[in-house]
Design an enzyme around this catalytic site. Sequence first.
Site, short mmCIF file in Angstrom:
data_model
loop_
_atom_site.label_atom_id
_atom_site.label_comp_id
_atom_site.label_asym_id
_atom_site.label_seq_id
_atom_site.Cartn_x
_atom_site.Cartn_y
_atom_site.Cartn_z
N GLY A 135 -30.69 91.76 -26.77
CA GLY A 135 -30.32 90.56 -26.00
C GLY A 135 -31.57 89.79 -25.61
O GLY A 135 -32.57 90.38 -25.22
N ARG A 164 -29.00 92.11 -32.83
CA ARG A 164 -28.74 93.53 -32.59
C ARG A 164 -28.47 94.11 -33.97
O ARG A 164 -27.41 93.87 -34.55
CB ARG A 164 -27.53 93.71 -31.67
CG ARG A 164 -27.74 93.10 -30.26
CD ARG A 164 -26.68 93.58 -29.31
NE ARG A 164 -26.65 92.83 -28.06
CZ ARG A 164 -27.40 93.08 -26.99
NH1 ARG A 164 -28.26 94.07 -27.03
NH2 ARG A 164 -27.28 92.37 -25.89
N ASP A 173 -33.94 98.93 -24.33
CA ASP A 173 -34.05 100.33 -24.76
C ASP A 173 -33.62 100.56 -26.20
O ASP A 173 -34.23 101.36 -26.92
CB ASP A 173 -33.31 101.28 -23.79
CG ASP A 173 -31.86 100.90 -23.58
OD1 ASP A 173 -31.44 99.83 -24.08
OD2 ASP A 173 -31.14 101.67 -22.93
N THR A 232 -35.51 92.67 -20.81
CA THR A 232 -34.06 92.63 -20.71
C THR A 232 -33.71 92.19 -19.30
O THR A 232 -34.38 92.61 -18.35
CB THR A 232 -33.40 94.00 -20.99
OG1 THR A 232 -32.07 93.99 -20.44
CG2 THR A 232 -34.14 95.17 -20.37
N ASP A 274 -31.44 93.19 -17.61
CA ASP A 274 -30.81 94.30 -16.87
C ASP A 274 -31.76 95.10 -15.98
O ASP A 274 -31.32 95.85 -15.12
CB ASP A 274 -30.14 95.27 -17.86
CG ASP A 274 -28.96 94.63 -18.57
OD1 ASP A 274 -28.47 93.59 -18.11
OD2 ASP A 274 -28.53 95.19 -19.60
N ASP A 292 -33.29 97.80 -16.59
CA ASP A 292 -32.81 99.19 -16.61
C ASP A 292 -33.69 100.12 -17.45
O ASP A 292 -33.23 101.17 -17.90
CB ASP A 292 -31.36 99.24 -17.13
CG ASP A 292 -31.23 98.68 -18.54
OD1 ASP A 292 -32.20 98.07 -19.03
OD2 ASP A 292 -30.16 98.84 -19.14
N ARG A 303 -23.81 96.03 -18.10
CA ARG A 303 -22.74 96.93 -18.55
C ARG A 303 -22.89 98.30 -17.94
O ARG A 303 -21.93 98.92 -17.52
CB ARG A 303 -22.76 97.05 -20.08
CG ARG A 303 -21.81 96.11 -20.76
CD ARG A 303 -21.63 96.46 -22.20
NE ARG A 303 -22.85 96.26 -22.96
CZ ARG A 303 -22.99 95.37 -23.94
NH1 ARG A 303 -21.99 94.62 -24.29
NH2 ARG A 303 -24.13 95.26 -24.59
N LYS A 350 -15.26 84.21 9.95
CA LYS A 350 -15.76 83.83 8.63
C LYS A 350 -14.61 83.25 7.81
O LYS A 350 -13.55 83.85 7.76
CB LYS A 350 -16.29 85.08 7.91
CG LYS A 350 -17.78 85.20 7.96
CD LYS A 350 -18.25 86.34 7.12
CE LYS A 350 -18.67 85.92 5.78
NZ LYS A 350 -19.65 85.16 5.36
O1 F6P Z 1 -28.61 93.88 -22.18
C1 F6P Z 1 -28.55 92.57 -21.76
C2 F6P Z 1 -27.13 92.09 -21.65
O2 F6P Z 1 -27.16 90.74 -21.25
C3 F6P Z 1 -26.21 92.90 -20.76
O3 F6P Z 1 -26.36 92.62 -19.38
C4 F6P Z 1 -24.86 92.50 -21.28
O4 F6P Z 1 -23.90 93.48 -20.98
C5 F6P Z 1 -25.11 92.42 -22.76
O5 F6P Z 1 -26.48 92.14 -22.91
C6 F6P Z 1 -24.29 91.40 -23.49
O6 F6P Z 1 -24.64 91.47 -24.85
P1 F6P Z 1 -24.16 90.42 -25.96
O7 F6P Z 1 -24.87 89.11 -25.70
O8 F6P Z 1 -24.60 91.03 -27.25
O9 F6P Z 1 -22.70 90.27 -25.81
#
Ligand code: F6P
Length: 323
Positions: free
Chosen positions: A15, A76, A107, A129, A131, A133, A175, A217
């Site tokens: 991504g 990918r 990763d 990324t 994420d 992560d 995800r 609120k």
């Molecule tokens: O890993 C980055 C990310 O943006 C995630 O947060 C998300 O779940 C995923 O890629 C979406 O991937 P794609 O663009 O291949 O649908």
Amino acid sequence: MKGEVNNIAVLTSGGDAPGMNAAIRAVVRKGIYHGLKVFGIERGYEGLIHGMFREASLGTVADIVHRGGTMLMTARSEEMLTPEGQKKAAEQLDIHGIDGLVVIGGDGSFRGAQTLSAQGVPVIGIPATIDNDIPGTDLTIGFDTALNTVIEAVSKIRDTATSHERTFLVEVMGRKSGSIALQAGLACGAESIIVPEIKVDLDEVSARLLRGHQRGKNHSIIIVAEGAGSAYQIGEELRRKTGFDTRVTILGHIQRGGNPTALDVVTASEMGSLAVELLRAGKSDQMTARVHQEVIGLPLEVAYGPRKPFNRALYDLASQLAI
Ligand code: F6P
């Protein structure tokens, strides 16, 4: 003495993430600064397997430092998951006389890098990324920009939420990781943050919404990470439990675009530069990492170690402040 490094290549994979361009620029310019030939490989491992190499010049990377996306494009690659694909990738590097490769990605991209390193190709990974992560690094390129995109979007949603006295569930990317949800939730003052790492108790979430309502609120914001379950289902359940008018907004790929923040550009520039220095020093199978404000090299295998721990203290803090 380790083999001399003359020709290096760089690719982006997985991504995209804002700041990838700044990392590419740093690799290209630092390489040229040291008198190396630098090649850009288009479309990630797909392009590598199919020989899509192009020599870069100083001008090739002009005017990209502040742009989102990746000028090299990304993919990918299914083929890179197979031993045949991995072999073809290493052969292409050999054909083009590449003696060092920089892989910018997450990763999955690092796993591909490791298969090349196992075939004798010197490889350095740069974590990118949204994420955040990847174990070993406090920050991955793109995370800070994505966070700021979420915060800006939520502030717009808050205007309409207030006007209509509604509860909004905002689904953010991640995800397997609740990092964006957690930090954006805290930064937006969200009532609740729902992440894959922590089991949600919807009774507790609705009790919190009702408490807020009782103290006057008139709207609420809940941030949901995409891996934590369907925001629509959660929203419906909360509507049933509280009786509040609820709406769902899925931010989606907007989080992957836009100009990178200063933090992402500076980190990307430091990481790109270090990747070249590591290759010149004869290192391989390493990743660049930001640890306590410093950018250092770590073994790539750190990225496959135990998952990056979820920041429970920050989650608890967000919950205490949104009492
Ligand atoms: O890993 C980055 C990310 O943006 C995630 O947060 C998300 O779940 C995923 O890629 C979406 O991937 P794609 O663009 O291949 O649908």
